[in-house]
Design a protein around this motif. Structure first.
Motif, PDB file in Angstrom:
ATOM      1  N   ASN A   1       0.848  -1.186   0.000  1.00 19.93           N
ATOM      2  CA  ASN A   1       0.000   0.000   0.000  1.00 19.93           C
ATOM      3  C   ASN A   1       0.888   1.243   0.000  1.00 19.93           C
ATOM      4  O   ASN A   1       2.111   1.148  -0.004  1.00 19.93           O
ATOM      5  CB  ASN A   1      -0.966  -0.010   1.191  1.00 19.93           C
ATOM      6  CG  ASN A   1      -0.235  -0.067   2.513  1.00 19.93           C
ATOM      7  OD1 ASN A   1       0.912   0.340   2.614  1.00 19.93           O
ATOM      8  ND2 ASN A   1      -0.912  -0.572   3.522  1.00 19.93           N
ATOM      9  N   GLN A   2       0.282   2.390   0.033  1.00 23.02           N
ATOM     10  CA  GLN A   2       1.037   3.635  -0.057  1.00 23.02           C
ATOM     11  C   GLN A   2       1.947   3.832   1.150  1.00 23.02           C
ATOM     12  O   GLN A   2       3.045   4.359   1.013  1.00 23.02           O
ATOM     13  CB  GLN A   2       0.083   4.808  -0.210  1.00 23.02           C
ATOM     14  CG  GLN A   2      -0.568   4.867  -1.568  1.00 23.02           C
ATOM     15  CD  GLN A   2      -1.461   6.079  -1.715  1.00 23.02           C
ATOM     16  OE1 GLN A   2      -1.753   6.777  -0.752  1.00 23.02           O
ATOM     17  NE2 GLN A   2      -1.904   6.326  -2.945  1.00 23.02           N
ATOM     18  N   GLU A   3       1.498   3.419   2.328  1.00 23.06           N
ATOM     19  CA  GLU A   3       2.334   3.580   3.517  1.00 23.06           C
ATOM     20  C   GLU A   3       3.612   2.755   3.418  1.00 23.06           C
ATOM     21  O   GLU A   3       4.695   3.223   3.761  1.00 23.06           O
ATOM     22  CB  GLU A   3       1.558   3.187   4.774  1.00 23.06           C
ATOM     23  CG  GLU A   3       0.491   4.191   5.172  1.00 23.06           C
ATOM     24  CD  GLU A   3      -0.216   3.764   6.444  1.00 23.06           C
ATOM     25  OE1 GLU A   3       0.444   3.193   7.329  1.00 23.06           O
ATOM     26  OE2 GLU A   3      -1.424   4.011   6.543  1.00 23.06           O
TER      27      GLU A   3
ATOM     28  N   GLU B   1       7.436   4.216   3.316  1.00 22.99           N
ATOM     29  CA  GLU B   1       8.480   3.808   4.257  1.00 22.99           C
ATOM     30  C   GLU B   1       9.708   3.286   3.510  1.00 22.99           C
ATOM     31  O   GLU B   1      10.841   3.594   3.872  1.00 22.99           O
ATOM     32  CB  GLU B   1       7.959   2.747   5.225  1.00 22.99           C
ATOM     33  CG  GLU B   1       6.942   3.277   6.217  1.00 22.99           C
ATOM     34  CD  GLU B   1       7.493   4.405   7.084  1.00 22.99           C
ATOM     35  OE1 GLU B   1       8.660   4.304   7.530  1.00 22.99           O
ATOM     36  OE2 GLU B   1       6.765   5.388   7.295  1.00 22.99           O
ATOM     37  N   LEU B   2       9.487   2.509   2.473  1.00 25.57           N
ATOM     38  CA  LEU B   2      10.606   2.000   1.682  1.00 25.57           C
ATOM     39  C   LEU B   2      11.361   3.133   0.994  1.00 25.57           C
ATOM     40  O   LEU B   2      12.591   3.140   0.962  1.00 25.57           O
ATOM     41  CB  LEU B   2      10.107   0.996   0.646  1.00 25.57           C
ATOM     42  CG  LEU B   2       9.630  -0.345   1.193  1.00 25.57           C
ATOM     43  CD1 LEU B   2       8.995  -1.167   0.072  1.00 25.57           C
ATOM     44  CD2 LEU B   2      10.767  -1.106   1.840  1.00 25.57           C
ATOM     45  N   LEU B   3      10.630   4.086   0.464  1.00 26.04           N
ATOM     46  CA  LEU B   3      11.272   5.228  -0.186  1.00 26.04           C
ATOM     47  C   LEU B   3      12.081   6.054   0.813  1.00 26.04           C
ATOM     48  O   LEU B   3      13.173   6.529   0.495  1.00 26.04           O
ATOM     49  CB  LEU B   3      10.233   6.107  -0.880  1.00 26.04           C
ATOM     50  CG  LEU B   3       9.648   5.525  -2.164  1.00 26.04           C
ATOM     51  CD1 LEU B   3       8.508   6.413  -2.658  1.00 26.04           C
ATOM     52  CD2 LEU B   3      10.709   5.352  -3.219  1.00 26.04           C
TER      53      LEU B   3
END
Length: 55
Positions: free
Chosen positions: A5-7, A11-13
């Motif tokens: 999902n976007q979260e 976090e990965l970015l």
């Protein structure tokens, strides 16, 4: 399986950005160290030239 999902992507970015920042910082530190070494060598050469006889 983990749902993407976007979260999770955010976090990965953020983690990738931190890693890239540390890599860039390390390269800048290396470059500054090389520049400082060159300046010290130049200053040493200039100081020694003052005491050497000139033709």
């Amino acid at each position: 399986m983990v749902e993407v999902n976007q979260e999770l992507i955010y976090e990965l970015l953020k983690k990738m950005h931190q890693r890239i920042d540390y890599g860039v910082l390390a390269r800048h530190e290396d470059r500054l160290e090389r520049i400082e070494n060159r300046l010290e060598l130049r200053e040493l050469a200039e100081a020694q030239a003052r005491f050497e006889p000139h033709p």
